[in-house]
Enzyme design. Structure first.
Site, PDB file in Angstrom:
ATOM      1  N   SER A   1      31.663   8.808  35.723  1.00  0.00           N
ATOM      2  CA  SER A   1      32.718   8.152  36.548  1.00  0.00           C
ATOM      3  C   SER A   1      32.892   8.710  37.950  1.00  0.00           C
ATOM      4  O   SER A   1      33.679   8.272  38.695  1.00  0.00           O
ATOM      5  CB  SER A   1      33.998   8.278  35.848  1.00  0.00           C
ATOM      6  OG  SER A   1      34.184   9.591  35.637  1.00  0.00           O
TER       7      SER A   1
ATOM      8  N   SER B   1      22.979  22.057  33.742  1.00  0.00           N
ATOM      9  CA  SER B   1      23.542  23.435  33.870  1.00  0.00           C
ATOM     10  C   SER B   1      24.076  23.779  34.921  1.00  0.00           C
ATOM     11  O   SER B   1      24.553  22.803  35.716  1.00  0.00           O
ATOM     12  CB  SER B   1      22.579  24.319  33.175  1.00  0.00           C
ATOM     13  OG  SER B   1      22.770  25.667  33.267  1.00  0.00           O
TER      14      SER B   1
ATOM     15  N   TYR C   1      33.441  29.612  33.521  1.00  0.00           N
ATOM     16  CA  TYR C   1      32.471  28.407  34.070  1.00  0.00           C
ATOM     17  C   TYR C   1      31.142  28.950  33.807  1.00  0.00           C
ATOM     18  O   TYR C   1      30.280  28.379  33.430  1.00  0.00           O
ATOM     19  CB  TYR C   1      32.885  27.996  35.358  1.00  0.00           C
ATOM     20  CG  TYR C   1      31.976  26.732  35.810  1.00  0.00           C
ATOM     21  CD1 TYR C   1      31.867  25.544  35.318  1.00  0.00           C
ATOM     22  CD2 TYR C   1      30.835  27.215  36.698  1.00  0.00           C
ATOM     23  CE1 TYR C   1      30.961  24.823  35.540  1.00  0.00           C
ATOM     24  CE2 TYR C   1      30.020  26.409  37.271  1.00  0.00           C
ATOM     25  CZ  TYR C   1      29.870  25.203  36.734  1.00  0.00           C
ATOM     26  OH  TYR C   1      29.279  24.089  36.781  1.00  0.00           O
TER      27      TYR C   1
ATOM     28  N   LYS D   1      27.956  27.960  31.324  1.00  0.00           N
ATOM     29  CA  LYS D   1      26.570  27.329  31.638  1.00  0.00           C
ATOM     30  C   LYS D   1      25.531  28.169  31.135  1.00  0.00           C
ATOM     31  O   LYS D   1      24.450  27.770  30.966  1.00  0.00           O
ATOM     32  CB  LYS D   1      26.450  27.341  33.051  1.00  0.00           C
ATOM     33  CG  LYS D   1      27.466  26.231  33.553  1.00  0.00           C
ATOM     34  CD  LYS D   1      27.153  24.647  33.056  1.00  0.00           C
ATOM     35  CE  LYS D   1      28.112  23.722  33.721  1.00  0.00           C
ATOM     36  NZ  LYS D   1      27.625  22.234  33.290  1.00  0.00           N
TER      37      LYS D   1
HETATM   38  N1  LIG Z   1      29.330  19.725  42.013  1.00  0.00           N
HETATM   39  C1  LIG Z   1      28.648  20.929  42.064  1.00  0.00           C
HETATM   40  O1  LIG Z   1      28.571  21.830  43.195  1.00  0.00           O
HETATM   41  C2  LIG Z   1      27.976  21.523  40.703  1.00  0.00           C
HETATM   42  C3  LIG Z   1      26.935  22.398  40.578  1.00  0.00           C
HETATM   43  C4  LIG Z   1      26.451  22.877  39.455  1.00  0.00           C
HETATM   44  C5  LIG Z   1      26.838  22.128  38.401  1.00  0.00           C
HETATM   45  N2  LIG Z   1      27.655  21.052  38.308  1.00  0.00           N
HETATM   46  C6  LIG Z   1      27.809  20.316  37.022  1.00  0.00           C
HETATM   47  O2  LIG Z   1      27.786  19.024  37.183  1.00  0.00           O
HETATM   48  C7  LIG Z   1      28.420  18.285  36.390  1.00  0.00           C
HETATM   49  C8  LIG Z   1      29.064  17.135  36.829  1.00  0.00           C
HETATM   50  O3  LIG Z   1      30.102  17.740  37.705  1.00  0.00           O
HETATM   51  P1  LIG Z   1      30.480  17.099  38.943  1.00  0.00           P
HETATM   52  O4  LIG Z   1      30.206  17.916  39.966  1.00  0.00           O
HETATM   53  O5  LIG Z   1      29.965  15.820  39.339  1.00  0.00           O
HETATM   54  O6  LIG Z   1      32.140  16.819  38.847  1.00  0.00           O
HETATM   55  P2  LIG Z   1      33.078  15.717  38.742  1.00  0.00           P
HETATM   56  O7  LIG Z   1      32.716  14.769  40.071  1.00  0.00           O
HETATM   57  O8  LIG Z   1      34.471  16.302  38.431  1.00  0.00           O
HETATM   58  O9  LIG Z   1      32.583  14.843  37.503  1.00  0.00           O
HETATM   59  C9  LIG Z   1      32.734  15.349  36.346  1.00  0.00           C
HETATM   60  C10 LIG Z   1      32.601  14.348  35.354  1.00  0.00           C
HETATM   61  O10 LIG Z   1      32.874  14.710  33.959  1.00  0.00           O
HETATM   62  C11 LIG Z   1      33.452  13.877  33.087  1.00  0.00           C
HETATM   63  N3  LIG Z   1      34.322  14.790  32.261  1.00  0.00           N
HETATM   64  C12 LIG Z   1      35.086  16.023  32.416  1.00  0.00           C
HETATM   65  N4  LIG Z   1      35.409  16.192  31.398  1.00  0.00           N
HETATM   66  C13 LIG Z   1      35.202  15.587  30.378  1.00  0.00           C
HETATM   67  C14 LIG Z   1      35.509  15.282  28.928  1.00  0.00           C
HETATM   68  N5  LIG Z   1      36.195  16.208  28.320  1.00  0.00           N
HETATM   69  N6  LIG Z   1      34.684  14.448  28.384  1.00  0.00           N
HETATM   70  C15 LIG Z   1      34.115  13.515  28.878  1.00  0.00           C
HETATM   71  N7  LIG Z   1      33.894  13.550  30.237  1.00  0.00           N
HETATM   72  C16 LIG Z   1      34.446  14.503  30.751  1.00  0.00           C
HETATM   73  C17 LIG Z   1      34.618  13.238  34.226  1.00  0.00           C
HETATM   74  O11 LIG Z   1      34.843  11.900  33.602  1.00  0.00           O
HETATM   75  P3  LIG Z   1      36.366  11.516  33.250  1.00  0.00           P
HETATM   76  O12 LIG Z   1      37.291  12.363  34.104  1.00  0.00           O
HETATM   77  O13 LIG Z   1      36.278   9.962  33.921  1.00  0.00           O
HETATM   78  O14 LIG Z   1      36.388  11.495  31.931  1.00  0.00           O
HETATM   79  C18 LIG Z   1      33.409  13.053  35.430  1.00  0.00           C
HETATM   80  O15 LIG Z   1      32.811  11.793  35.400  1.00  0.00           O
HETATM   81  C19 LIG Z   1      29.161  19.284  35.416  1.00  0.00           C
HETATM   82  O16 LIG Z   1      28.697  19.693  34.228  1.00  0.00           O
HETATM   83  C20 LIG Z   1      29.181  20.655  36.469  1.00  0.00           C
HETATM   84  O17 LIG Z   1      29.399  21.746  35.933  1.00  0.00           O
HETATM   85  C21 LIG Z   1      28.288  20.549  39.370  1.00  0.00           C
END
Ligand SMILES: NC(=O)c1ccc[n+]([C@@H]2O[C@H](COP(=O)([O-])OP(=O)(O)OC[C@H]3O[C@@H](n4cnc5c(N)ncnc54)[C@H](OP(=O)(O)O)[C@@H]3O)[C@@H](O)[C@H]2O)c1
Length: 271
Positions: A14, A130, A144, A148
């Protein structure tokens, strides 16, 4: 389309990386189903199914719906997650548990639900999202980072266990990307002005937020997921980050701990 999966489930589609991955794969000809805790609308070209990765029953129901919708699940991108920040001393075990419940056990719940389907199909691909924080832990994001690190250990073990069934397990390890992650970050309840860590936590989290929001091009993450899905022999790890971050990660095993500590301290506690 011969050496690649056709139907891909992307959790947490989403927002942020998941939305970009789902859109990028759809544009590349994959049949994608996304998940969200509260899917809105019809998802347009990407069907969205309700799934809370914190909840076994919700995951089981969602996987059943996805199979009913598209017939099979060739690949899963375990992307759903969030970040919690605060000093370790200011983090309750419930807050720490909530972080592990989503990022680590959420990945496990989805894997457990799809592994029997993939075995029955004779193969599949699992790509776990990750983070570089799963290799270099960040101060004031200890839980966090730990979630990971857990995904890293889990994926390494699952890769060996699943391989004889034709199931390939990989990880992508993103650096900083501008997504909803920054706004969705939870601060621990005790991260307030009474905390002896308050000024340091505030400064470090502001630096992390600035770094995350500075990188608005999510294209490299999408391309990296495609590499993991399309490689004849997918690698275990696919880092996707700035050159400086990738160099630090590559050098970490060879650097003295004191140097890594100094680099992290100067990055997040300078001035
Ligand atoms: N952004 C970065 O810099 C970064 C760096 C390294 C890793 N990551 C990883 O990338 C992944 C995606 O994060 P993002 O950066 O895209 O953040 P985001 O924009 O906040 O997206 C997070 C997504 O996870 C879903 N979510 C959260 N809790 C959930 C739950 N309990 N059950 C089902 N869905 C859940 C949310 O969906 P709903 O709220 O609609 O349910 C949303 O679609 C994560 O695993 C994060 O740790 C991100």
């Amino acid at each position: 389309m011969t050496n690649r999966p056709q139907t891909v489930l992307v959790t947490g589609a989403s927002s942020g990386l998941g939305a970009a991955i789902a859109a990028g794969l759809t544009a590349g000809g994959y049949r994608v189903v996304g998940t969200s805790r509260q899917p809105r609308g019809d998802g347009g070209a990407i069907p969205m199914v309700a799934m809370d990765v914190d909840d076994d029953a919700s995951v089981a129901m969602a996987i059943g719906q996805v199979v009913a919708l598209v017939g099979r699940i060739d690949a899963v991108v375990n992307n759903a997650g969030f970040g919690i920040a605060g000093a370790i001393e200011d983090t309750t075990s419930d807050e720490a548990g909530a972080q592990m419940c989503t990022n680590f056990l959420g990945t496990h719940r989805v894997c457990r639900a799809v592994l029997p389907l993939m075995r029955a199909q004779g193969g599949g691909r699992i790509v776990n999202v990750s983070s570089l924080a799963g290799i270099v832990p960040l101060p004031f994001q200890a839980f966090y980072s730990a979630s990971k690190f857990a995904v890293e250990a889990y994926s390494e073990a699952l890769r060996i266990e699943a391989k004889p069934f034709g199931i390939h397990v990989s990880m992508i390890e993103p650096g900083d990307y501008a997504t909803g992650f920054t706004a969705h970050r939870r601060m621990t309840t005790a991260s307030n002005s009474a905390s002896p860590y308050h000024a340091r936590v505030s400064r470090a989290v502001a630096i992390m937020a600035r770094d995350e929001q500075a990188n608005r091009d999510l294209g490299p993450v999408v391309a990296t997921v495609r590499r993991a899905l399309e490689a004849a022999t997918p690698k275990l790890r696919y880092p996707t980050a700035t050159a400086a971050q990738r160099i630090l990660v590559a050098l970490k095993p060879f650097l003295p701990d004191a140097i890594v500590e100094k680099l992290l301290t100067s990055t997040y506690e300078a001035g």
